[in-house]
Design a protein around this motif. Structure first.
Motif, PDB file in Angstrom:
ATOM      1  N   SER A  38      -4.748  11.728  15.913  1.00 31.82           N
ATOM      2  CA  SER A  38      -3.745  11.199  14.984  1.00 31.82           C
ATOM      3  C   SER A  38      -4.242  11.292  13.546  1.00 31.82           C
ATOM      4  O   SER A  38      -3.503  11.698  12.638  1.00 31.82           O
ATOM      5  CB  SER A  38      -3.413   9.749  15.341  1.00 31.82           C
ATOM      6  N   LYS A  39      -5.502  10.920  13.330  1.00 36.34           N
ATOM      7  CA  LYS A  39      -6.077  10.986  11.986  1.00 36.34           C
ATOM      8  C   LYS A  39      -6.187  12.430  11.507  1.00 36.34           C
ATOM      9  O   LYS A  39      -5.960  12.729  10.335  1.00 36.34           O
ATOM     10  CB  LYS A  39      -7.455  10.316  11.961  1.00 36.34           C
ATOM     11  N   GLU A  42      -2.914  13.613  10.279  1.00 37.19           N
ATOM     12  CA  GLU A  42      -2.608  13.023   8.978  1.00 37.19           C
ATOM     13  C   GLU A  42      -3.312  13.799   7.861  1.00 37.19           C
ATOM     14  O   GLU A  42      -2.715  14.085   6.817  1.00 37.19           O
ATOM     15  CB  GLU A  42      -3.058  11.556   8.942  1.00 37.19           C
ATOM     16  N   LEU A 173      -4.796   3.241  13.651  1.00 39.93           N
ATOM     17  CA  LEU A 173      -3.771   4.161  14.135  1.00 39.93           C
ATOM     18  C   LEU A 173      -2.454   3.930  13.393  1.00 39.93           C
ATOM     19  O   LEU A 173      -1.958   2.800  13.309  1.00 39.93           O
ATOM     20  CB  LEU A 173      -3.564   3.954  15.636  1.00 39.93           C
ATOM     21  N   HIS A 174      -1.903   4.987  12.824  1.00 38.92           N
ATOM     22  CA  HIS A 174      -0.613   4.970  12.113  1.00 38.92           C
ATOM     23  C   HIS A 174      -0.636   4.109  10.850  1.00 38.92           C
ATOM     24  O   HIS A 174       0.421   3.735  10.341  1.00 38.92           O
ATOM     25  CB  HIS A 174       0.509   4.488  13.032  1.00 38.92           C
ATOM     26  N   GLN A 175      -1.837   3.798  10.338  1.00 43.76           N
ATOM     27  CA  GLN A 175      -1.944   3.033   9.093  1.00 43.76           C
ATOM     28  C   GLN A 175      -2.018   3.976   7.900  1.00 43.76           C
ATOM     29  O   GLN A 175      -2.765   4.950   7.913  1.00 43.76           O
ATOM     30  CB  GLN A 175      -3.204   2.155   9.123  1.00 43.76           C
ATOM     31  N   GLU A 176      -1.237   3.698   6.866  1.00 42.40           N
ATOM     32  CA  GLU A 176      -1.287   4.502   5.657  1.00 42.40           C
ATOM     33  C   GLU A 176      -2.563   4.208   4.879  1.00 42.40           C
ATOM     34  O   GLU A 176      -3.114   3.108   4.951  1.00 42.40           O
ATOM     35  CB  GLU A 176      -0.079   4.207   4.766  1.00 42.40           C
TER      36      GLU A 176
END
Length: 303
Positions: A38-39, A42, A173-176
């Motif tokens: 995931s990272k 991004e 996870l999924h953090q801006e």
């Protein structure tokens, strides 16, 4: 006073050009893999050319020839069984590759399986082989009490390869990325600003430059360098930025405490004093970060 000769003008007065196009993600088929992939996606968001994600699985850890033979015999492993396990791992990697490529057709995904060396040795060799721009480690568990159990030590990996190593926990996870903390000492943080410039897809995170109180002579240099870095940063970046002086005994622990205070998303550190949390050889700042923390640790060599 600060020795300005230590600061190459090309870095201070021109826009930094670092790019992240090749990422290596060690895969263990656990929650760690989900976090790391995931990272990686991004970081590769918004890239246009030659973006490659390498998925890498290390099948077994080789302790020594003698121990390896004993453990293999006890486990009932034969070479045929080992080959079958490698094939199964390869198939699982291919499945992961297909799922990624369905979501991101702009990224090339390659799969690798290694057997024989330790996890860290294998990652080191593969990272150098593919000339990775970034290594991302997903890490749920930690061994702060028994750090010798760590199979991967991010700070060592960054030092051995000269490649930035990002360690992320499930909480990220999924953090801006909204807040980035950059420690500044008596040297201009060239490589830290380079990797920050590579986050071109991140919409202007707030940058916090910090210096830890030390002895009087070094502290005097550090204060000047903190101010100098702040001014150089302002001349090149449009990010909101401020600088602070913090206190603490152990530098890594003090930095992590500060990150918790300001709710940092990324802490960019040099391997060594900024990552070592104790006297154990394999102790690392990421061991103190709980699984639900959103703070990611980015270790990068000074260069």
């Amino acid at each position: 006073m600060v020795n300005h000769a230590l600061i190459p003008a090309v870095y201070v007065y021109t826009v930094l050009k670092t790019q992240i196009n090749t990422i290596l993600v060690p895969v263990d088929f656990s929650e760690n893999t989900e976090v790391a992939v995931s990272k990686a996606l991004e970081f590769l968001q918004g890239t246009h050319v030659n973006s490659t994600l390498h998925l890498f699985h290390v099948q077994r850890i080789k302790l020594s020839k003698f121990i390896s033979r004993i453990s293999t015999a006890i486990a009932g492993y034969t070479r045929q069984q080992v080959n079958l396990d490698i094939k199964n791992s390869s198939n699982r990697l291919e499945g992961l590759k297909e799922s990624i490529e369905k979501k991101r057709k702009d990224i090339k995904v390659l799969c690798w399986v290694s057997f024989g060396d330790s996890v860290q040795e294998s990652i080191t060799k593969k990272a150098k082989q593919i000339s990775a721009d970034l290594i991302i480690i997903g890490k749920h568990s930690h061994h702060s009490l028994l750090p010798f159990l760590n199979t991967i030590v991010p700070s060592k990996l960054a030092g051995l390869t000269g490649i930035p190593v990002l360690t992320a926990k499930p909480g990220s996870l999924h953090q801006e990325i909204k807040t980035v903390v950059i420690p500044v000492s008596h040297r201009f943080p060239i490589s830290k600003l380079e990797i920050l410039a590579a986050l071109h897809n991140v919409p202007r995170p707030h940058v916090r430059l910090v210096t830890l109180l030390g002895n009087e002579i070094r502290m005097n240099d550090a204060k000047h360098m903190l101010l100098y870095t702040f001014r150089a940063f302002k001349s090149q970046f449009s990010n909101p930025v401020n600088y602070e002086i913090i206190e603490g005994g152990n530098k890594a622990r003090a930095l992590l405490k500060y990150c918790n205070k300001v709710s940092a998303d990324i802490l960019i550190v040099y391997p060594g004093a900024e990552t070592q949390v104790g006297t154990w050889i394999n102790s690392h700042i990421s061991d103190l970060v709980p699984a639900d923390s959103k703070t990611q640790i980015l270790a990068i060599s000074p260069g």
